[in-house]
Design an enzyme around this catalytic site. Structure first.
Site, mmCIF file in Angstrom:
data_model
loop_
_atom_site.group_PDB
_atom_site.id
_atom_site.type_symbol
_atom_site.label_atom_id
_atom_site.label_comp_id
_atom_site.label_asym_id
_atom_site.label_seq_id
_atom_site.Cartn_x
_atom_site.Cartn_y
_atom_site.Cartn_z
ATOM 1 N N ARG A 28 19.706 -18.606 -50.631
ATOM 2 C CA ARG A 28 20.714 -19.978 -50.045
ATOM 3 C C ARG A 28 21.385 -19.873 -48.929
ATOM 4 N NH1 ARG A 28 23.151 -20.564 -56.524
ATOM 5 N NH2 ARG A 28 20.996 -21.468 -57.086
ATOM 6 N N HIS A 36 15.865 -28.028 -52.926
ATOM 7 C CA HIS A 36 15.441 -26.974 -53.636
ATOM 8 C C HIS A 36 16.500 -25.659 -53.544
ATOM 9 C CE1 HIS A 36 13.754 -25.047 -49.665
ATOM 10 N NE2 HIS A 36 14.831 -25.734 -49.365
ATOM 11 N N GLU A 37 16.351 -24.741 -54.149
ATOM 12 C CA GLU A 37 17.226 -23.583 -54.242
ATOM 13 C C GLU A 37 18.533 -23.905 -55.060
ATOM 14 O OE1 GLU A 37 17.055 -20.527 -53.863
ATOM 15 O OE2 GLU A 37 15.076 -20.315 -52.865
ATOM 16 N N GLY A 38 18.422 -25.049 -55.893
ATOM 17 C CA GLY A 38 19.378 -25.300 -56.554
ATOM 18 C C GLY A 38 19.914 -26.663 -55.801
ATOM 19 N N GLN A 80 24.850 -27.138 -56.813
ATOM 20 C CA GLN A 80 25.747 -26.119 -56.075
ATOM 21 C C GLN A 80 27.423 -26.554 -56.226
ATOM 22 O OE1 GLN A 80 24.726 -23.719 -54.670
ATOM 23 N NE2 GLN A 80 22.554 -24.355 -54.786
#
Ligand SMILES: Cc1cc2nc3c(=O)[nH]c(=O)nc-3n(C[C@H](O)[C@H](O)[C@H](O)COP(=O)(O)OP(=O)(O)OC[C@H]3O[C@@H](n4cnc5c(N)ncnc54)[C@H](O)[C@@H]3O)c2cc1C
Length: 600
Positions: free
Chosen positions: A298, A441-443, A448
């Site tokens: 992240r 992306h990546e959450g 978040q």
């Protein structure tokens, strides 16, 4: 083509003056390094990034990979760039010397990664995903798995991917359906479909090591039943020879808005019931392993977003200095020569906003990497714990804030170029499109914000939050030594008080069971805390600049003056936005929940 993607003067300032990275050499792991060796490797990275990555960023964007005759075809420059990257050992920047690595601190390897991303995000995605997969295997793979799969990845022969998402399950990984059925030989039969897999298929390497999340039938429901598997594209035999297909089929390439040079795939595993996977670690711990590596991933996303913003800022700055247009507002003579647009207040606003976003975001991402370095190297258990807690709290901000505001920077960059910014003749529109992935992306940033408020702020009864407040208090204490920062010190104190009050109010609501109202405006909370954190990052930079400017001359003096002005901009134009945000949050407003679906 872009001339530069980062201001090296700024990078040095952040690394050595603000973060005192040179002091990491006190740890045995980095004792062979010093500022000169860091600079040498950053120089080499910048040369390669500009010569072999920036050169085809535009071409890769215009010629996205195609599926032809059963294979993925892409422009040859990608493979060539990657062969130079691997030969230079940049994929091993952070790894041990015993593995052929450079054994650099994470903060330096992230700075290097930043430069490559700024130059060409889509080509660098291939090695970056491989590095992430390799880190995971290093941490959790068995010795045999390391020999068979990790070693060739470190040698640059195999590439890697992360296969979490499925067509029906992105944010909610509890709902994945890919199955892993145990076989008598200890391996697993993998069956299912993964979606959005970056670098999921290509001919750039001898093999692709997919790290796949799947459920073993009969296991617990939800996230507690997820395990992690190594699933190679091609089988690897007992002699470590790459052989036949492992029944991983490319179901289709996704055609994306940006990041077009990176293949992005739907993959079918086990269409012919012949796909074998190998369990990593113990069963049902897969998501935990994946998330263990998420901090780095992240921060990497935040840094990527930062660099696309940074490259765009520099391109629009160069343009603004050269583009003659219009006259000063008080010019009376229409025949007087036009001025470069950098003279206009509104253009200066857009430049200052970009500078404050991208240099602030860079500061936060490097700060996080430095925290991790310290946590990994220190022998003091308390320092380690505190650093990791703080990092956990800051990670959703380091991912989401740059991906919101450095994207905004790209928007402002386009605006500075006017109509030219809207064309493909300049890199701004590509950077904007590439950067638009980062809030997703990546959450997603929505996820978040839930992670930040619902988990991280509440963790260990708010210990991480208090730690952050302590660190901000330290920064305020140091800034107080400089009268020039008097206003910023007061504003920082005010912002900290505001954030504390709002947080107490929200946490109280959570304890009273008002869960929906507590989390209804979590995104607003993320923006509020993000701005407070960014003000903290700017105050740290300003304190160093205030100390150094008195003896500085020439370009150095201008550089420090620029830092002080950008700090002033952030505190006068941006930080006050937290006032209305805090008021909304404190009111536990439920407008977004109260709206009936039929009302939309
Ligand atoms: C270019 C690209 C590359 C990618 N690369 C990879 C990769 O290499 N490997 C991989 O595994 N995945 C990858 N992904 C997938 C990515 O991580 C997902 O797209 C992302 O997690 C969101 O999932 P989704 O697309 O299914 O959207 P959804 O989960 O359906 O979300 C849609 C919207 O609903 C919101 N939402 C969903 N649930 C909630 C909730 N509980 N509360 C509030 N809001 C919610 C989201 O924030 C979002 O705004 C990639 C995606 C893209 C576009």
């Amino acid at each position: 083509m872009m001339e530069r993607v980062i201001n090296r003067r700024d990078l040095s300032f952040q690394l050595y003056d603000v973060l005192d990275v040179a002091s990491l050499s006190a740890y045995p792991r980095f004792s062979e390094h010093d500022k000169a060796s860091y600079e040498a490797v950053i120089d080499a990275a910048e040369r390669l990034a500009m010569d072999k990555f920036a050169d085809h960023a535009h071409k890769a964007d215009e010629n996205e990979p195609q599926y032809e005759n059963g294979r993925v075809v892409m422009i040859p420059e990608v493979k060539e760039a990657l062969s130079h990257y691997l030969a230079g050992g940049f994929h091993l920047a952070h790894r041990d010397e015993s593995e052929g690595g450079m054994q650099l601190p994470l903060v330096i390897s992230q700075a290097i990664a930043a430069i490559f991303t700024g130059a060409n995000a889509s080509t660098t995605a291939y090695p970056f995903l491989t590095i992430a997969a390799a880190n995971l295997l290093s941490a959790y793979g068995s010795d045999a798995q390391k020999e068979k799969f990790l070693k060739p990845m470190l040698e640059g022969r195999f590439f890697g991917t992360m296969c979490l998402s499925e067509p029906q399950a992105g944010s909610s990984l509890a709902d994945i359906r890919t199955k892993a059925t145990p076989l008598p030989d200890g391996s697993y039969a993998i069956k299912g479909t993964k979606m959005w897999i970056s670098a999921g298929d290509h001919d750039l390497a001898e093999n692709i090591v997919h790290l796949v999340l799947a459920k073993i039938p009969g296991g617990p429901e939800g996230v507690k039943g997820i395990s992690l598997f190594i699933v190679p594209k091609y089988q690897v035999d007992d002699e470590d020879r790459v052989g036949d297909s492992n029944d991983v089929a490319l179901a289709g390439l996704n055609h994306k808005m940006g990041y077009r040079g990176t293949t992005n795939c739907m993959l079918n595993f086990g269409e012919n019931d012949a796909c074998r996977g190998y369990l990593v670690g113990v069963v049902h711990h897969g998501l935990g392993y994946m998330f263990h590596m998420m901090n780095e991933a992240r921060i990497g996303v935040g840094l990527g977003a930062t660099m696309m913003g940074y490259a765009g800022y520099l391109a629009s700055l160069d343009y603004a200095k050269q583009r003659p247009q219009g006259r000063p507002v008080d010019a009376k003579d229409p025949a007087s020569p036009p001025v470069p647009i950098i003279a206009h207040a509104d253009v200066r606003r857009m430049l200052l906003a970009q500078k404050s976003y991208v240099e602030g975001a860079l500061s936060l991402c490097l700060y996080c990497a430095r925290l991790l370095d310290e946590a990994q190297q220190t022998e003091d258990a308390d320092t380690k714990k505190r650093n990791l807690l703080l990092l956990d709290l800051l990670t959703p901000i380091a991912k989401a804030w740059p991906s919101e505001f450095c994207l905004e920077a790209n928007k402002l960059g386009i605006q500075i170029l006017g109509g030219y910014g809207y064309t493909r003749d300049y890199p701004l529109e590509r950077l904007y499109r590439d950067n638009r992935l980062n809030p997703i992306h990546e959450g997603t940033n929505g996820i978040q914000s839930l992670d930040l408020l619902g988990r991280k702020v509440m963790a260990e009864k708010g210990l991480a939050f208090r730690l952050m407040m302590e660190r901000i208090g330290d920064a305020i204490g140091e800034a107080k030594a400089y009268p020039v920062l008097e206003e910023q010190v007061a504003a920082m104190q005010g912002a900290v008080d505001l954030l504390s009050r709002v947080t107490v109010k929200l946490v109280t609501a959570a304890h009273e069971g008002k869960t929906e109202a507590f989390l209804a405006n979590s995104h607003e909370y993320l923006l509020l805390m993000g701005h407070v954190v960014m003000a903290w990052m700017w105050l740290r930079q300003a304190t160093v600049a205030a100390a150094k400017i008195t003896d500085a001359v020439g370009d150095d003096r201008s550089f420090f003056a620029g830092k002080l002005m950008a700090t002033r901009y952030f505190f006068t134009h941006e930080l006050p936005k937290t006032g209305p945000q805090a008021a909304l949050l404190a009111s536990l407003d439920t407008t977004v929940l109260d709206m009936p679906n039929e009302g939309f």
